[in-house]
Design a protein around this motif. Structure first.
Motif, PDB file in Angstrom:
ATOM      1  N   THR A  72       0.883  -1.098   0.085  1.00  0.00           N
ATOM      2  CA  THR A  72      -0.085   0.137   0.044  1.00  0.00           C
ATOM      3  C   THR A  72       0.820   1.130  -0.074  1.00  0.00           C
ATOM      4  O   THR A  72       0.631   2.030  -0.801  1.00  0.00           O
ATOM      5  CB  THR A  72      -0.953   0.117   1.265  1.00  0.00           C
ATOM      6  N   GLN A  73       1.784   1.207   0.738  1.00  0.00           N
ATOM      7  CA  GLN A  73       2.599   2.425   0.735  1.00  0.00           C
ATOM      8  C   GLN A  73       3.489   2.507  -0.487  1.00  0.00           C
ATOM      9  O   GLN A  73       3.737   3.434  -0.997  1.00  0.00           O
ATOM     10  CB  GLN A  73       4.056   2.104   2.046  1.00  0.00           C
ATOM     11  N   HIS A  74       3.930   1.459  -1.206  1.00  0.00           N
ATOM     12  CA  HIS A  74       4.499   1.366  -2.426  1.00  0.00           C
ATOM     13  C   HIS A  74       3.548   2.057  -3.542  1.00  0.00           C
ATOM     14  O   HIS A  74       3.945   2.904  -4.245  1.00  0.00           O
ATOM     15  CB  HIS A  74       4.820   0.127  -2.801  1.00  0.00           C
ATOM     16  N   ILE A  75       2.153   1.727  -3.389  1.00  0.00           N
ATOM     17  CA  ILE A  75       1.204   2.076  -4.330  1.00  0.00           C
ATOM     18  C   ILE A  75       1.119   3.754  -4.233  1.00  0.00           C
ATOM     19  O   ILE A  75       0.993   4.490  -5.069  1.00  0.00           O
ATOM     20  CB  ILE A  75       0.013   1.373  -4.124  1.00  0.00           C
ATOM     21  N   ASN A  76       0.863   4.236  -2.812  1.00  0.00           N
ATOM     22  CA  ASN A  76       0.710   5.747  -2.411  1.00  0.00           C
ATOM     23  C   ASN A  76       2.043   6.560  -3.124  1.00  0.00           C
ATOM     24  O   ASN A  76       1.696   7.446  -3.837  1.00  0.00           O
ATOM     25  CB  ASN A  76       0.800   5.832  -1.014  1.00  0.00           C
ATOM     26  N   ALA A  77       3.223   5.786  -3.094  1.00  0.00           N
ATOM     27  CA  ALA A  77       4.217   6.515  -3.681  1.00  0.00           C
ATOM     28  C   ALA A  77       4.347   6.600  -5.200  1.00  0.00           C
ATOM     29  O   ALA A  77       4.439   7.714  -5.588  1.00  0.00           O
ATOM     30  CB  ALA A  77       5.682   6.091  -3.111  1.00  0.00           C
ATOM     31  N   ARG A  78       4.031   5.415  -5.384  1.00  0.00           N
ATOM     32  CA  ARG A  78       3.996   5.069  -6.930  1.00  0.00           C
ATOM     33  C   ARG A  78       3.018   6.075  -7.874  1.00  0.00           C
ATOM     34  O   ARG A  78       3.187   6.619  -8.705  1.00  0.00           O
ATOM     35  CB  ARG A  78       4.058   3.740  -7.505  1.00  0.00           C
ATOM     36  N   ASN A  79       1.832   6.313  -7.127  1.00  0.00           N
ATOM     37  CA  ASN A  79       0.741   7.018  -7.615  1.00  0.00           C
ATOM     38  C   ASN A  79       0.656   8.373  -7.150  1.00  0.00           C
ATOM     39  O   ASN A  79      -0.437   9.040  -7.553  1.00  0.00           O
ATOM     40  CB  ASN A  79      -0.688   6.320  -7.329  1.00  0.00           C
ATOM     41  N   ASP A  80       1.455   8.917  -6.378  1.00  0.00           N
ATOM     42  CA  ASP A  80       1.603  10.367  -6.052  1.00  0.00           C
ATOM     43  C   ASP A  80       1.989  11.254  -7.041  1.00  0.00           C
ATOM     44  O   ASP A  80       2.944  11.386  -7.610  1.00  0.00           O
ATOM     45  CB  ASP A  80       2.717  10.586  -4.752  1.00  0.00           C
ATOM     46  N   PRO A  81       0.787  12.267  -7.730  1.00  0.00           N
ATOM     47  CA  PRO A  81       0.938  13.097  -8.773  1.00  0.00           C
ATOM     48  C   PRO A  81       2.300  13.935  -8.519  1.00  0.00           C
ATOM     49  O   PRO A  81       3.072  14.235  -9.303  1.00  0.00           O
ATOM     50  CB  PRO A  81      -0.197  13.742  -9.096  1.00  0.00           C
ATOM     51  N   ASP A  82       2.424  14.446  -7.311  1.00  0.00           N
ATOM     52  CA  ASP A  82       3.268  15.524  -6.849  1.00  0.00           C
ATOM     53  C   ASP A  82       4.804  14.652  -7.245  1.00  0.00           C
ATOM     54  O   ASP A  82       5.779  15.331  -7.541  1.00  0.00           O
ATOM     55  CB  ASP A  82       3.150  16.009  -5.412  1.00  0.00           C
TER      56      ASP A  82
ATOM     57  N   LEU B 110      11.518   3.108  -9.314  1.00  0.00           N
ATOM     58  CA  LEU B 110      12.300   4.360  -8.665  1.00  0.00           C
ATOM     59  C   LEU B 110      12.000   4.423  -7.351  1.00  0.00           C
ATOM     60  O   LEU B 110      12.728   4.827  -6.653  1.00  0.00           O
ATOM     61  CB  LEU B 110      11.823   5.391  -9.324  1.00  0.00           C
ATOM     62  N   VAL B 111      10.592   4.029  -6.963  1.00  0.00           N
ATOM     63  CA  VAL B 111      10.344   4.258  -5.646  1.00  0.00           C
ATOM     64  C   VAL B 111      10.684   3.270  -4.581  1.00  0.00           C
ATOM     65  O   VAL B 111      10.540   3.237  -3.496  1.00  0.00           O
ATOM     66  CB  VAL B 111       8.681   4.400  -5.283  1.00  0.00           C
ATOM     67  N   THR B 112      11.257   2.148  -5.061  1.00  0.00           N
ATOM     68  CA  THR B 112      11.905   1.101  -4.507  1.00  0.00           C
ATOM     69  C   THR B 112      13.399   1.139  -4.137  1.00  0.00           C
ATOM     70  O   THR B 112      14.134   0.357  -3.472  1.00  0.00           O
ATOM     71  CB  THR B 112      11.653  -0.298  -5.043  1.00  0.00           C
ATOM     72  N   ILE B 113      14.035   1.938  -5.025  1.00  0.00           N
ATOM     73  CA  ILE B 113      15.628   2.194  -4.745  1.00  0.00           C
ATOM     74  C   ILE B 113      15.979   2.711  -3.465  1.00  0.00           C
ATOM     75  O   ILE B 113      15.454   3.892  -2.895  1.00  0.00           O
ATOM     76  CB  ILE B 113      15.993   3.334  -5.963  1.00  0.00           C
ATOM     77  N   ASP B 114      16.968   2.247  -2.826  1.00  0.00           N
ATOM     78  CA  ASP B 114      17.463   2.649  -1.373  1.00  0.00           C
ATOM     79  C   ASP B 114      18.238   3.922  -1.689  1.00  0.00           C
ATOM     80  O   ASP B 114      19.247   4.096  -2.516  1.00  0.00           O
ATOM     81  CB  ASP B 114      18.530   1.483  -0.977  1.00  0.00           C
ATOM     82  N   VAL B 115      18.006   4.812  -0.953  1.00  0.00           N
ATOM     83  CA  VAL B 115      18.125   6.283  -1.436  1.00  0.00           C
ATOM     84  C   VAL B 115      18.843   6.808  -0.168  1.00  0.00           C
ATOM     85  O   VAL B 115      19.659   7.951  -0.135  1.00  0.00           O
ATOM     86  CB  VAL B 115      17.146   7.335  -1.595  1.00  0.00           C
ATOM     87  N   ALA B 116      18.668   6.241   1.214  1.00  0.00           N
ATOM     88  CA  ALA B 116      19.282   6.834   2.242  1.00  0.00           C
ATOM     89  C   ALA B 116      19.192   5.733   3.403  1.00  0.00           C
ATOM     90  O   ALA B 116      18.135   5.382   3.896  1.00  0.00           O
ATOM     91  CB  ALA B 116      18.647   8.402   2.704  1.00  0.00           C
ATOM     92  N   ASP B 117      20.557   5.335   3.873  1.00  0.00           N
ATOM     93  CA  ASP B 117      20.583   4.226   4.828  1.00  0.00           C
ATOM     94  C   ASP B 117      19.637   3.128   4.859  1.00  0.00           C
ATOM     95  O   ASP B 117      18.818   2.870   5.766  1.00  0.00           O
ATOM     96  CB  ASP B 117      20.500   5.065   6.184  1.00  0.00           C
ATOM     97  N   GLY B 118      19.275   2.490   3.902  1.00  0.00           N
ATOM     98  CA  GLY B 118      18.334   1.382   3.703  1.00  0.00           C
ATOM     99  C   GLY B 118      17.173   1.851   3.582  1.00  0.00           C
ATOM    100  O   GLY B 118      16.252   1.046   3.578  1.00  0.00           O
ATOM    101  N   GLN B 119      16.844   3.022   3.321  1.00  0.00           N
ATOM    102  CA  GLN B 119      15.208   3.500   3.258  1.00  0.00           C
ATOM    103  C   GLN B 119      15.208   3.851   1.638  1.00  0.00           C
ATOM    104  O   GLN B 119      15.866   4.555   0.940  1.00  0.00           O
ATOM    105  CB  GLN B 119      15.014   4.772   4.109  1.00  0.00           C
TER     106      GLN B 119
END
Length: 106
Positions: free
Chosen positions: A8-18, A46-55
């Protein structure tokens, strides 16, 4: 790569128009050809890529979403919609005072 964001969090990030607009702008700044198409085709990854300390982007987006939801939940309703601020009894009292003074048929 371990992922901690829920689907659900993945979907929310993937579908966030901003977020989509920001990714497209970042891709344009990185001189990606046809940036809009490229980002849209790769948004899920893109939303699954580790960008900061494992997040991942989805992780930090979920955190920001939760903080915003807490803020919204703590924000009182608009004054006119707040039944505790302006009660039905107060509305009825105002109507009762004005009603007898209103011209006939008004």
């Amino acid at each position: 790569m371990p992922m901690s964001a829920t689907t659900t969090q993945h979907i929310n990030a993937r579908n966030d128009p901003d977020l989509l607009d920001r990714f497209i702008a970042a891709a344009e700044q990185a001189h990606v050809d046809d940036a809009s198409r490229w980002v849209q085709a790769n948004m899920g990854r893109l939303v699954t890529i580790d960008v900061a300390d494992g997040q991942s982007v989805a992780d930090v987006h979920a955190y920001a979403h939760d903080i915003r939801e807490q803020h919204i939940a703590a924000t009182p309703p608009r004054p006119g919609a707040n039944l505790g601020a302006v009660t039905d009894a107060q509305l009825a009292a105002a109507i009762a005072v004005v009603l007898p003074a209103a011209p006939s048929g008004a």
